[in-house]
Structure formats: structure tokens, C-alpha cells
Write an enzyme that holds these catalytic residues in place. Structure first.
Site, PDB file in Angstrom:
ATOM      1  N   ASP A 162       0.839  -1.206   0.000  1.00  0.00           N
ATOM      2  CA  ASP A 162       0.000   0.000   0.000  1.00  0.00           C
ATOM      3  C   ASP A 162       0.871   1.253   0.000  1.00  0.00           C
ATOM      4  O   ASP A 162       0.563   2.227  -0.688  1.00  0.00           O
ATOM      5  CB  ASP A 162      -0.949   0.010   1.196  1.00  0.00           C
ATOM      6  CG  ASP A 162      -1.729   1.323   1.242  1.00  0.00           C
ATOM      7  OD1 ASP A 162      -2.451   1.594   0.267  1.00  0.00           O
ATOM      8  OD2 ASP A 162      -1.587   2.086   2.210  1.00  0.00           O
ATOM      9  N   LYS A 188      -4.704  -2.350   5.237  1.00  0.00           N
ATOM     10  CA  LYS A 188      -4.052  -2.002   6.505  1.00  0.00           C
ATOM     11  C   LYS A 188      -4.893  -2.473   7.687  1.00  0.00           C
ATOM     12  O   LYS A 188      -4.372  -2.955   8.691  1.00  0.00           O
ATOM     13  CB  LYS A 188      -3.807  -0.489   6.575  1.00  0.00           C
ATOM     14  CG  LYS A 188      -2.704  -0.053   5.604  1.00  0.00           C
ATOM     15  CD  LYS A 188      -2.524   1.448   5.555  1.00  0.00           C
ATOM     16  CE  LYS A 188      -3.643   2.131   4.825  1.00  0.00           C
ATOM     17  NZ  LYS A 188      -3.344   3.407   4.216  1.00  0.00           N
TER      18      LYS A 188
END
Ligand code: URA
Length: 434
Positions: A162, A188
Site C-alpha cells: 500500500d 491495513k
């Protein structure tokens, strides 16, 4: 395996990528075998043609698995994580984390720093003298055990794909894509290891996604990903059509959170906090929302949430005397009063503009490693539908240099709308997606 150029072509035509093609893309981008220019083209193709829920879940899981996935099983009970998609004046975690913990929900949370014009919980916490957000795993578990809550910074190993993809999106105009935002946030959250997830999806002129229907679409996508990954996920839409509460900026927001934990928070902030805390408690205790809301309010009224907050600060190395006496927190050397230029009701506030102005005063960063001035920011005196007269103080600007205050004041000139009539009140609490 097909060449990556063929996968870009496939996505450009709006066709579905398989799970193995998506894993190949994420792994290839992380190990350098797929270059930035090809990944940029793919991200743009995703922006234009989207992704279905199968592709989105595969992308999120591949991003989650690019780093380590936290194992929170040593902590007993149902761990509920909470995440906001970003806002201005949004200090809810500082309040609802202790409220949920006071109601018996273990809060073992990783939070982020400010992004763009939005603030971040880690920056706010670090504005408390001594408080650390880089606790080791052992310290983190110990803090949750002792205080019932710990809010730590994200480790480098949390969904590193990410980080790389976000940095590329930032410079290729591909941030504002619902599937890409959904995968970024959920990768996340899933890597952080909680059992259940509460998402505060902000909407309005101070959110990343400003349109209500688009925000709802983002909420639905994230709930679908969480559910497909086996985690109960609830999303609450909340308005960012004006800053939340009165304080914007790190120390200033900590002070407002302290007031809130003493039962003296501004109405809008308390309504959002009561709602979000109730969702967390309802998820964690598996009780009806109304009952959870009563418990949340009770935790503030009884002072238990405040005690938990103090204990969290102490466990993370912070100096609690500043929390008992927030007037001791360092004050900005320069304060100026920003005054109304006309008479009338305030009918609009450009919330993103307030975030940008607070950043300019020193409360945010313009580059990743810029230092933050913890005492900088804005304290609003008036909000939407207040009647003011020319010359009335609308806000106090806190900063380190007079030039910064003048520049921020110039920005605020464009942030208020006035009318001789009141407007529709801001609809603070929106839909819930389960
Ligand atoms: N926050 C994130 O973590 N990722 C995005 O893409 C947008 C907001």
C-alpha cells in the site's frame, strides 16, 4: 503467465482480472519487476473501469499479505478496530478509544499520520509530551493489558504494497478512485489484526470523497471486503461539511478531547463520538446499538473513560500532568484573531480549506518528513448557522510566525459563505452499512 502489458489491456477493456493475476501485479510491483510506468497505466485503467468485489477482495488480500499480519490473539476478548477515512478537526479516536476500553472492549490499534489536508491520530498523540507511538510488540501488548487500550504507529511492515502504490497514486492523479481507496484502507485494517472493524466514512467538503453517494459506495465496498475476508465490518457515514468540534491542530485537539472526556465537548463532536463508540461497543459486546450508546455515554459521565485515557497516556510514556493541567501544554508564540468581513449567518465552511490553512500554520506537513508544530492550528469561535456581525472574531489562529498567520488568514477569506438567512443544518450522522 501473461505479460503485464496484456493485463493492463484487459483492465482497460473493463474485463475482470483473476486472483492470480492480481497477486502477480502486487508482488511484481513490490519486487521491482513491474516498473512504475506500467503500474501507473494499470492504476489509471482501474480508475476508469473499476473493479468488482471479487477483484477488490483479491487486491486487498494481496496488499495485506505483502507484509506481516498482526496476531492479536494474546489479547483476550473481541478486539474492535476503528478507522476514519479522514477529516478536519477529527479527534474522535482520542475520545472513543478510551470510551470503548472503559466499557470492556480491548482497543489494540494502529493509527496513521496526517495525510494531505487531514489530521492524523498519531500526530495528535505525539503532541503529548513524552508519549511514544513506536512501541515494540511486547510493549504494545503490555500497554493494552494494563490500560485496556494502546494506540501505536503503523509499523513499516504493515501492508508495504500500500505504501508503494499510494506513493505512485499520489503523483499519477489516481488517489480518488473508490476501489483503490477501499483496498488501501482495508489492506491495513486487515493486517492490523483486530476481530471486527468499524469504519467512519467521512463525506462532504472536508473529506477525500465529497459526494454523499460516492461515499456510500466507498462504505459498501469496504464492508464487502471486510465481510469477504471474514471480519464483521460496519461503516458509519459522518459529515465533514464543517470541521468537527472547534479545534483544528494537534495540541489544540488534544485539549478539546480532554474537555470531551470530562463531558464538556462540543455538541457535534459528542454526537459523532457517541455514535461511533456505540458501534464499537455493540460490535465488541454483541449488544444492541441503543444499549451500547447508553454504556458509551455512561463511561464519560462516570469519569471511567477519562481514567482510561490517563492510563493510556501513562502506559505510552506520556506525562499525565499535562493532561491533568492542559493549560501547561506549550502555547503558540503568535495568535491572531480572524474577524468576519460581513454581517449574516454563516451558511457554508470550506472544510478542506480550514485543513489547508491549519497545515500552513504548522499543524500539518507539506512533505513526508516535515516537522509538525504541535501548538499550531485554528480554534473556531463560530460555525454554520451562527449569526455574526462584521468584525466579530470567527477564529483564533495559532502559529509560530506572523507571516504564516497572515497567509492562513488570506486563505480563510475564501472559506466562509454568508447569507441573510439560515441554511439547512449539517446532517452529521448519515447511513450505516453493515
Ligand atoms: N486513506 C488511505 O489510507 N488510503 C487512501 O487511498 C485514502 C485515504
Amino acid at each position: 503467465m501473461e505479460r503485464f502489458v496484456d493485463l493492463i489491456h484487459k483492465k482497460k477493456l473493463g474485463r475482470e482480472l483473476s486472483g492470480s493475476e492480481i497477486s502477480y501485479m502486487v508482488e511484481g510491483y513490490c519486487n521491482g519487476s513491474i516498473p512504475d510506468y506500467q503500474m501507473s497505466a494499470m492504476l489509471m485503467a482501474i480508475c476508469f473501469t473499476g473493479m468488482n468485489d471479487r477483484e477488490l477482495t483479491a487486491l486487498t488480500l494481496a496488499m495485506r499479505d505483502s507484509g506481516s499480519v498482526s496476531d492479536l490473539s494474546p489479547i483476550r476478548g473481541i478486539k474492535v478496530d476503528k478507522h476514519s477515512t479522514g477529516g478536519v478537526g477529527d479527534k474522535t479516536t482520542l475520545i472513543i478509544g478510551p470510551v470503548a476500553a472503559a466499557c470492556g472492549i480491548p482497543v489494540a490499534k494502529m493509527s496513521g499520520r496526517g495525510l494531505g489536508f487531514t489530521g492524523g491520530t498519531i500526530d495528535k498523540l505525539e503532541s503529548i509530551p513524552g508519549l511514544r507511538t513506536d512501541l515494540s510488540a511486547a510493549e504494545f501488548f503490555q500497554a493494552v493489558h494494563n490500560a485496556g487500550i494502546c494506540v501505536n504507529g503503523q509499523t513499516d511492515d504493515l501492508a508495504p504494497a500500500d505504501k508503494r502504490i499510494y506513493a505512485l497514486r499520489d503523483v499519477t492523479a489516481t488517489v480518488e478512485s473508490i476501489p483503490l481507496i477501499a483496498a488501501s484502507i482495508m489492506s491495513k485494517k486487515l493486517a492490523a489484526g483486530s476481530d471486527k472493524i468499524l469504519l467512519d466514512v467521512t463525506t462532504g467538503n472536508g473529506a477525500f470523497i465529497k459526494d454523499y453517494e460516492q461515499s456510500l459506495a466507498l462504505a459498501r465496498k469496504m464492508v464487502a471486503i471486510g465481510t469477504n475476508a471474514g471480519k464483521q465490518t460496519v461503516a458509519q457515514l459522518t459529515s465533514m461539511d464543517e470541521p468537527l468540534g472547534f479545534a483544528i491542530g494537534n495540541n489544540l485537539e488534544v485539549k478539546e478531547a480532554i474537555d470531551a472526556l470530562h463531558g464538556n465537548g462540543p455538541d457535534d463532536l459528542m454526537r459523532v463520538c457517541d455514535t461511533l463508540a456505540a458501534h464499537m461497543i455493540s460490535l465488541g459486546k454483541e449488544i444492541p446499538f441503543k444499549q451500547a450508546e447508553t454504556e458509551a455515554k455512561g463511561a464519560i459521565k462516570s469519569g471511567r473513560a477519562w481514567e482510561v485515557f490517563l492510563s493510556m497516556v501513562e502506559q505510552q510514556g506520556g506525562d499525565t500532568s499535562y493532561m491533568e493541567h492542559p493549560e501547561k501544554l506549550p502555547a503558540a508564540p503568535v495568535t491572531i484573531e480572524y474577524r468576519a468581513k460581513e454581517d449574516g449567518y454563516i451558511t457554508s465552511m470550506d472544510t478542506e480549506g480550514f485543513g489547508v490553512a491549519a497545515g500552513l500554520l504548522g499543524a500539518g506537513r507539506s512533505r513526508k518528513d516535515d516537522p509538525i508544530d504541535f501548538s499550531a492550528g485554528i480554534v473556531l469561535r463560530h460555525k454554520i448557522n451562527d449569526l455574526v456581525q462584521r468584525g466579530d472574531v470567527l477564529a483564533t489562529l495559532h502559529t509560530s510566525k506572523k507571516e504564516l498567520a497572515e497567509a492562513a488568514a488570506g486563505l480563510l477569506d475564501g472559506c466562509y459563505g454568508f447569507s441573510d438567512r439560515e441554511t439547512e443544518p449539517v446532517k452529521l450522522i448519515g447511513d450505516v452499512v453493515r
